[in-house]
Write an enzyme that holds these catalytic residues in place. Structure first.
Site, short mmCIF file in Angstrom:
data_model
loop_
_atom_site.label_atom_id
_atom_site.label_comp_id
_atom_site.label_asym_id
_atom_site.label_seq_id
_atom_site.Cartn_x
_atom_site.Cartn_y
_atom_site.Cartn_z
CG LEU A 49 -6.99 -20.89 -0.17
CD1 LEU A 49 -6.13 -22.14 -0.39
CD2 LEU A 49 -6.13 -19.64 -0.34
CG ASP A 50 -10.81 -24.67 3.25
OD1 ASP A 50 -11.53 -25.04 2.31
OD2 ASP A 50 -10.29 -25.44 4.08
NE ARG A 51 -15.98 -18.22 6.17
CZ ARG A 51 -15.83 -17.64 7.37
NH1 ARG A 51 -15.48 -16.38 7.47
NH2 ARG A 51 -16.04 -18.34 8.47
CG LEU A 52 -12.03 -20.24 8.40
CD1 LEU A 52 -12.14 -21.18 9.59
CD2 LEU A 52 -12.44 -18.82 8.80
CB THR A 53 -6.87 -21.24 3.91
OG1 THR A 53 -7.24 -22.36 4.72
CG2 THR A 53 -5.41 -21.38 3.51
#
Length: 316
Positions: free
Chosen positions: A145-149
């Site tokens: 999962l993306d770091r920002l998500t």
């Protein structure tokens, strides 16, 4: 950890939940010694760094013994070393475990925490944290999962079972549901299916849509909206292209709040600045367990701040 066929286990223990780096020497090349190859191959570490590591005995072979810089070059040789961990600002949000059995660990990841070690984020990642906190050195991520998500991420406990769980994601046998906060568009109150071809080039921050056969499909619907012009959207991806949801929402004219890349690249926030988190949440995961046959349904307990407490979210 899962290893490539023929690779021996690492002779070095993990440090802070982070594996040692493994390097395999090519089958052929112009190098007379192991040191010559490593200095060339790892030149990005900076002048003199690899030479100093070799001199200090910090690069080892499969038997755990230090590799001498002047050792004759040996095609196919495996060597290991620990990278210098970067200075990382701790992400000050909890990593919630929502399920833990002998096969799986499912966590509710906060914004700003990377899933696995990469680049400047190494020890301060979900994987390294979980290995340390749960005492599971062989834990691995089944997907990312993306770091920002924020939201749900699945990890596997047993290395020999990792492939079975990764195959679920590869074969699209996991139903994933996301939530996002973005500007309200009445046209999106009814379900809309977005299909496009997305490409992400190495070294380029953003992905983009290009002509061609679609490789990215997302079901989009606004489930509620407010007088301030914002809406809460349900996003159901049928594919998993890099930045797919962010690209599709931007293409629809409703970019997700807090996105530093779409529609305009604004650059990374300074280290330690945890304001304005991307308002994207992996809300649900549903799948049939390939090992036990159990029907799993997991839901994130997190909220998107721009929706639940907008006064506390810095949207300026």
């Amino acid at each position: 950890m899962r290893r490539r066929s023929g690779a021996p286990p690492s002779p070095l223990p993990q440090r802070r939940g982070v594996d040692a780096v493994r390097v395999r020497l090519p089958a052929a090349g112009p190098w007379a010694t192991v040191g010559e190859h490593l200095v060339e191959r790892l030149s990005g570490a900076g002048p003199g760094v690899v030479e100093a590591m070799l001199a200090a005995g910090r690069i080892v072979g499969a038997d755990g013994r230090a590799v001498a810089a002047g050792a004759p070059y040996e095609p196919g040789l495996f060597v290991w070393f620990h990278r210098e961990l970067p200075d990382e600002v701790p992400v000050p949000f909890p990593l919630e475990v929502v399920h833990h059995d002998e096969h799986l660990v499912v966590v509710d990841k906060p914004h700003f925490l990377a899933t696995t070690p990469r680049g400047a984020h190494v020890a301060e990642t979900a994987l390294a944290r979980l290995r340390r906190e749960l005492g599971l050195p062989e834990l691995t991520a089944a997907h990312r999962l993306d770091r920002l998500t924020a939201g749900l991420v699945l990890f596997t406990v047993r290395p020999e079972e990792r492939g079975a769980y990764q195959t679920l994601f590869r074969d699209r046998r996991v139903r994933k549901e996301y939530e996002a906060v973005a500007p309200h568009d009445p046209a999106l109150d009814a379900p809309r299916t977005v299909r496009s071809r997305i490409v992400k080039e190495r070294g380029v921050l953003t992905a983009r849509e290009v002509p061609g056969e679609p490789n990215a499909v997302t079901r989009v619907r606004a489930v509620e909206h407010r007088a301030d012009g914002l809406a809460r959207y349900r996003l159901v991806p049928a594919t998993g292209q890099t930045h797919q949801l962010r690209v599709h929402m931007n293409a629809l004219g409703v970019p997700i709040l807090g996105d530093p890349l779409y529609p305009v690249v604004t650059g990374p926030a300074p280290a330690g600045d945890f304001r304005r988190p991307l308002q994207l949440l992996a809300r649900a995961l549903e799948f049939t367990d390939p090992v036990t046959g159990t029907e799993h349904r997991f839901r994130s307990g997190r909220d998107l701040a721009a929706w639940s407490s907008p006064a506390g979210w810095d949207g300026q």
